[in-house]
Design an enzyme around this catalytic site. Structure first.
Site, PDB file in Angstrom:
ATOM      1  N   CYS A  85       0.807  -1.220   0.000  1.00  0.00           N
ATOM      2  CA  CYS A  85       0.000   0.000   0.000  1.00  0.00           C
ATOM      3  C   CYS A  85       0.842   1.273   0.000  1.00  0.00           C
ATOM      4  O   CYS A  85       0.439   2.290  -0.564  1.00  0.00           O
ATOM      5  CB  CYS A  85      -0.989   0.005   1.160  1.00  0.00           C
ATOM      6  SG  CYS A  85      -0.243  -0.111   2.792  1.00  0.00           S
ATOM      7  N   HIS A 159      -2.506   1.586   6.985  1.00  0.00           N
ATOM      8  CA  HIS A 159      -2.816   1.694   5.570  1.00  0.00           C
ATOM      9  C   HIS A 159      -2.478   3.090   5.065  1.00  0.00           C
ATOM     10  O   HIS A 159      -2.561   4.075   5.803  1.00  0.00           O
ATOM     11  CB  HIS A 159      -4.308   1.395   5.365  1.00  0.00           C
ATOM     12  CG  HIS A 159      -4.739   1.387   3.940  1.00  0.00           C
ATOM     13  ND1 HIS A 159      -4.152   0.582   2.977  1.00  0.00           N
ATOM     14  CD2 HIS A 159      -5.709   2.094   3.284  1.00  0.00           C
ATOM     15  CE1 HIS A 159      -4.735   0.792   1.813  1.00  0.00           C
ATOM     16  NE2 HIS A 159      -5.665   1.706   1.971  1.00  0.00           N
TER      17      HIS A 159
END
EC number: 3.4.19.12
Length: 330
Positions: A85, A159
């Site tokens: 990510c 994230h």
């Protein structure tokens, strides 16, 4: 999809700046943000994109996707690779800024994946040996990774989400979502404030129970910007030198110009020193120290000094290690 693993990489401007450069991108770097106020953002202009790192939680309400994003030239890829990510957030910015020189590798990748659905674009990122190798290059070759490397020591998952401006609108690009979120229209000069407002709302959602987040800006390379400004300053000073003879106002302006040149030169030196420090830190990140530590411990044991050192360390640390030299921590 490639079976090669992607490692976690540290959320650090030095890491991300070198990652961008090793992908072939020119004139871009990453800076850490400590505030989202207008003055803080203005200090890093031009800003090509913003990255928000936060502790992931399931969204209570689905975010409104923009279904016609491909018609507006937006590059969006689903995240289908574990631990990718961070790099995917960076790619989401780089591949959505046509004014950037992203190099041959990423240009070919963008052209090759044009028209792909979002999930296949994510697969293409995972199958790119160049992108994976650059991503993994910031981890020691034989690093001992935890069983679930997507989480921290407390088992919490983090994230990265990207924000950028393209085609007159601000876009939130989250690879865990089915598509991009359009945050509204804005000009190139004011889009960061709208994006900052969106990030502040997300921060406020977690502020009561969590402060684990990080903010980064993808900006123009400061060395390039300072060198350009210094070159302009030299040209201006040269012109003022010709006009300064016999003119008191011009002489005063020349002195101010020279003072500004000295300030820019010092700032450029400081930036070069910071880049050198980043390079040293990244070298340490990719160095495997296990063999050296193992050989040192072996040598200490062979000369009969290891047990005494372990016992002394345990006593100094309040008994943090057992008498047989094994750590009491799990």
């Amino acid at each position: 999809m490639s079976g090669e693993a992607w490692t976690t990489i540290e959320s650090d401007p030095g890491v991300f700046t070198e990652l961008i450069e090793r992908l072939g991108v020119k004139g871009v770097q990453v800076e850490e943000l400590y505030s989202l106020d207008a003055d803080s953002l203005q200090a890093f202009e031009p800003i090509y994109g913003l990255i928000f790192l936060f502790k992931w939680q399931a969204e209570p309400v689905a975010r409104p996707m923009y279904p016609e994003y491909e018609e507006r030239g937006i590059f969006f890829a689903k995240q289908v690779i574990n631990n990718a990510c961070a790099t995917q957030a960076i790619l989401s910015i780089l591949l959505n800024r046509p004014e950037l020189d992203i190099g041959e590798e990423l240009s070919q990748f963008r052209d090759f994946t044009a028209g792909f659905p979002a999930d296949l674009r994510g697969e293409a990122i995972g199958n790119s040996e160049t992108i994976r190798e650059v991503h993994n290059s910031f981890t020691a070759p034989h690093a001992l990774l935890p069983e679930n490397p997507e989480t921290d020591s407390e088992g919490e998952a983090f994230h990265f989400v990207a924000y950028t401006h393209r085609d007159g609108s601000i876009w939130e690009l989250d690879g865990l979502q089915p598509g991009p979120v359009c945050l509204g229209e804005a000009g190139q000069d004011e889009w960061t404030q709208t994006a900052a407002s969106a990030m502040k709302k997300r921060i406020a959602q977690h502020a009561s129970h969590d402060i684990k987040f990080n903010l980064l800006a993808v900006t123009k390379c400061r060395r390039t910007a300072l060198q350009d400004a210094l070159t302009d300053n030299w040209v201006r000073c040269a012109a003022l030198e010709e006009a300064a003879a016999g003119s008191s106002p011009a002489a005063q302006e020349l002195a101010a110009c020279r003072h500004e040149g000295a300030r820019l030169s010092a700032a450029l030196d400081a930036e070069c020193s910071r880049r050198a420090a980043w390079s040293d830190e990244n070298l340490r990140r990719r160095t495997d120290y296990v063999p050296a530590v193992f050989n040192l411990l072996t040598a200490l044991a062979a000369c009969g000094e290891l047990k005494g050192l372990v016992a002394a360390a345990a006593a100094a640390g309040g008994g943090g290690a057992s008498g047989n030299g094994e750590s009491s921590d799990t």
